[in-house]
Motif scaffolding. Structure first.
Motif, mmCIF file in Angstrom:
data_model
loop_
_atom_site.group_PDB
_atom_site.id
_atom_site.type_symbol
_atom_site.label_atom_id
_atom_site.label_comp_id
_atom_site.label_asym_id
_atom_site.label_seq_id
_atom_site.Cartn_x
_atom_site.Cartn_y
_atom_site.Cartn_z
ATOM 1 N N CYS A 135 -23.141 -19.278 0.531
ATOM 2 C CA CYS A 135 -22.161 -19.977 -0.301
ATOM 3 C C CYS A 135 -22.855 -20.962 -1.239
ATOM 4 O O CYS A 135 -22.586 -21.003 -2.442
ATOM 5 N N LYS A 144 -14.322 -21.430 -9.212
ATOM 6 C CA LYS A 144 -14.507 -20.012 -8.892
ATOM 7 C C LYS A 144 -14.490 -19.820 -7.385
ATOM 8 O O LYS A 144 -14.843 -20.728 -6.636
ATOM 9 N N THR A 145 -14.067 -18.626 -6.963
ATOM 10 C CA THR A 145 -14.028 -18.294 -5.535
ATOM 11 C C THR A 145 -14.821 -17.016 -5.286
ATOM 12 O O THR A 145 -14.694 -16.032 -6.024
ATOM 13 N N TYR A 146 -15.656 -17.062 -4.265
ATOM 14 C CA TYR A 146 -16.474 -15.923 -3.885
ATOM 15 C C TYR A 146 -16.282 -15.611 -2.406
ATOM 16 O O TYR A 146 -15.685 -16.387 -1.656
ATOM 17 N N THR A 204 -11.210 -26.324 -7.500
ATOM 18 C CA THR A 204 -11.990 -25.079 -7.472
ATOM 19 C C THR A 204 -12.078 -24.444 -8.858
ATOM 20 O O THR A 204 -11.083 -24.337 -9.572
ATOM 21 N N GLU A 242 -14.548 -17.335 2.682
ATOM 22 C CA GLU A 242 -14.202 -17.812 1.344
ATOM 23 C C GLU A 242 -15.111 -18.973 0.937
ATOM 24 O O GLU A 242 -15.261 -19.955 1.646
ATOM 25 N N CYS A 243 -15.693 -18.827 -0.219
ATOM 26 C CA CYS A 243 -16.588 -19.839 -0.788
ATOM 27 C C CYS A 243 -16.015 -20.263 -2.128
ATOM 28 O O CYS A 243 -16.002 -19.487 -3.086
ATOM 29 N N ALA A 244 -15.506 -21.506 -2.207
ATOM 30 C CA ALA A 244 -14.879 -22.001 -3.428
ATOM 31 C C ALA A 244 -15.782 -23.056 -4.060
ATOM 32 O O ALA A 244 -15.982 -24.130 -3.498
#
Length: 549
Positions: free
Chosen positions: A148, A138-140, A136, A171-173
């Motif tokens: 995503c 970045k995480t959004y 990963t 969670e979107c990685a």
């Protein structure tokens, strides 16, 4: 009449479903594309809009759905396209794993917001219950799969290739890696809990590419993306793979006489989660994409810089072909790397071919010690226009950089006479070989009445000129790298003859390779160690490979 009534029923049902479907009117602030899922089939016969037998391209099946406002999803397998007026978005229980003898690809329409990243028919692929681990960037937080993947498309600091999305947490990685760019997909791409989904970007643009393919013998993919007829050669089929409007990762010509070329965006890495995705058959070969390289040459004031971008994490080195020891850059787990070659540095030996013209040959080498048929050689050039010019008007010019210049009766059984030969894989002797040729290294006791068998260990390949060497078989008799040399095995069950298969290789500094090994004669009561150092010439214990890059 029954067919007409059924079609009318389907049409009415389709209109009823439009409220929850994707249509141009329902996607006014975005654009419609497709989400692709491999190995699943949508079972909703009552919602069937059309069946198009003979459809040989996935993109054609998607186009038929794209151009039909009531179409929401498709099932595709080579030669068959089925359009539906509903999708797994409305009826998730209808999406089921496809089974033998073929696997199916399913896709449905989605509405994405923001800037359209590419013009490909499907922009991302989903793999249910899988995750790309430990990569990963970045995480959004995202409200949906679509949101995503939009984060991935919108990333500007790196090229986003994939994302892991957890619908339960949002969670979107996102990552700059995918199943194809990691060197060992089984380490990174793995099953997860059922809720996490892996999303792969199909809009990745590799740019101008130098690509290498590897053979996978004895199998071809059951369902492919496209079938082209009247293709005359493997090279033409390869070029088709490089030119289709999606990320092609494999091709085959199952029977060259039939002149049929089959392409797929899948390879072993992306089919790992599919049960029995290949048709096993002797005599067929699939060519899978190993890696692609995009090389950019920067011509600076005192040096040329070759910048390389790889589609797969690269481990190895890049060096000037004529100066592999003095002009070299080691590379560890990188997608981007470079080598700088000064014009007036003997270590790199850049050639000046004319006034303002410089060139050199570089090698992108995967193994740290030896050259294999996976490696790539390039000629790079810089040309400067040094002609006189008249310049009018005032110009402020900032110039950076400069151009730098062992009583009772007893008997002794002698140690066996052991030879080592380089042969082809049928056991015939060779005088020379090309890099990549299939060869074998054979150890043999010459006296067939000998009571011994042999055990080989500590096999080393040495440079014929330099002092470089590489351990091929370790002290336990095991290969150190099966991609360079396979394990030693008995020939026809005869312990007096051992053979290991390998593809011809060479060292960067020499056309000759020398082999040295420890051979232990073995019977139950004794295990003496006999060291033999051999060169391959006409003499019985001489072994040498001549290889041409």
């Amino acid at each position: 009449m029954a067919v007409q009534k059924r079609n009318l029923f389907v049409s009415l049902l389709s209109i009823f479903c439009l409220a929850s479907s994707i249509s141009a009117q329902g996607c006014t602030n975005g654009y419609i594309t497709f989400e692709l899922i491999t190995g699943f089939v949508y079972s909703a016969s009552e919602d069937t809009l059309d069946i198009a037998p003979g459809t040989l391209m996935l993109t054609e099946c998607l186009r038929l759905c794209q151009n039909n406002a009531t179409c929401q999803s498709i099932n595709f397998e080579t030669g068959l396209c089925v359009l539906f007026s509903s999708s797994a978005t409305q009826r998730p229980a209808a999406l089921k794993t496809s089974h033998f003898p073929v696997f199916t690809m399913y896709a449905h329409k989605v509405c994405l917001l923001g800037i359209k990243p590419c013009n490909r028919y499907w922009m991302f692929e989903r793999v249910k219950g899988h995750i790309l681990r430990d990569l990963t960037r970045k995480t959004y937080s995202a409200t949906s799969r679509e949101a995503c993947i939009e984060k991935c498309f919108q990333e500007r600091n790196f090229q986003c290739r994939s994302a892991n999305f957890d619908p339960s947490t949002g969670e979107c990685a996102i990552s700059d890696m995918d199943r194809h760019s990691v060197p060992d997909e089984s380490r990174y791409f793995a099953p997860s809990n059922d809720r996490i989904e892996y999303l792969e970007n199909n809009c990745v643009d590799e740019g101008v590419r130098l690509c290498e393919f590897q053979k996978v013998n004895g199998r071809i993919i059951k369902t492919v993306d496209a079938v082209f007829e009247n293709i005359t050669s493997l090279e033409e089929c390869r070029k088709m793979c490089m030119s289709v409007p999606y990320r092609c990762h494999s091709f085959d010509m199952s029977d060259p006489a039939s002149r049929v070329c089959r392409l797929s965006h899948h390879d072993s890495a992306s089919l790992a989660h599919i049960k029995n995705p290949y048709l096993e058959s002797a005599g067929v070969t699939t060519y899978e994409l190993s890696a692609c390289y995009n090389v950019t040459i920067l011509c600076e004031a005192k040096e040329m810089v070759a910048k390389v971008t790889s589609s797969k994490l690269f481990n190895g080195k890049v060096y000037a072909k004529k100066r592999p020891n003095s002009c070299v850059q080691d590379v560890v787990n990188r997608l981007d790397f470079e080598i700088k070659m000064s014009y007036h540095d003997l270590d790199c030996d850049v050639q000046q071919q004319g006034f303002g013209q410089f060139s050199n040959d570089i090698v992108i080498q995967h193994h740290d010690m030896i050259v294999t048929n996976q490696d790539l050689g390039l000629s790079v050039h810089c040309q400067y226009d040094l002609s006189n010019r008249s310049v009018a008007n005032g110009v402020q010019l900032e110039v950076k950089g400069e151009v730098d210049t062992s009583g009772s009766q007893s008997a002794i059984v002698n140690s066996p006479n052991v030879t080592m030969r380089v042969t082809d894989q049928s056991g015939d002797n060779l005088l020379s070989a090309q890099v990549g040729d299939p060869l074998a290294l054979r150890f043999e006791i010459m006296d067939q009445d000998s009571p011994y068998e042999i055990f080989v260990r500590e096999l080393v390949a040495m440079d014929g000129v330099d002092i470089s060497e590489i351990l091929l078989i370790d002290s336990l008799g095991c290969p150190t790298d099966v991609s360079i040399m396979e394990a030693l095995e008995k020939v026809d069950g005869n312990g007096k003859i051992l053979q290991a298969s390998f593809d011809a290789f060479k060292f960067p500094t020499s056309e000759f390779v020398q082999f040295k090994a420890l051979v232990t004669p073995c019977i139950p009561s004794c295990e003496p160690i006999l060291e033999i150092a051999v060169l391959w010439m006409i003499l019985k214990s001489d072994v040498m490979i001549s290889a041409v890059l």
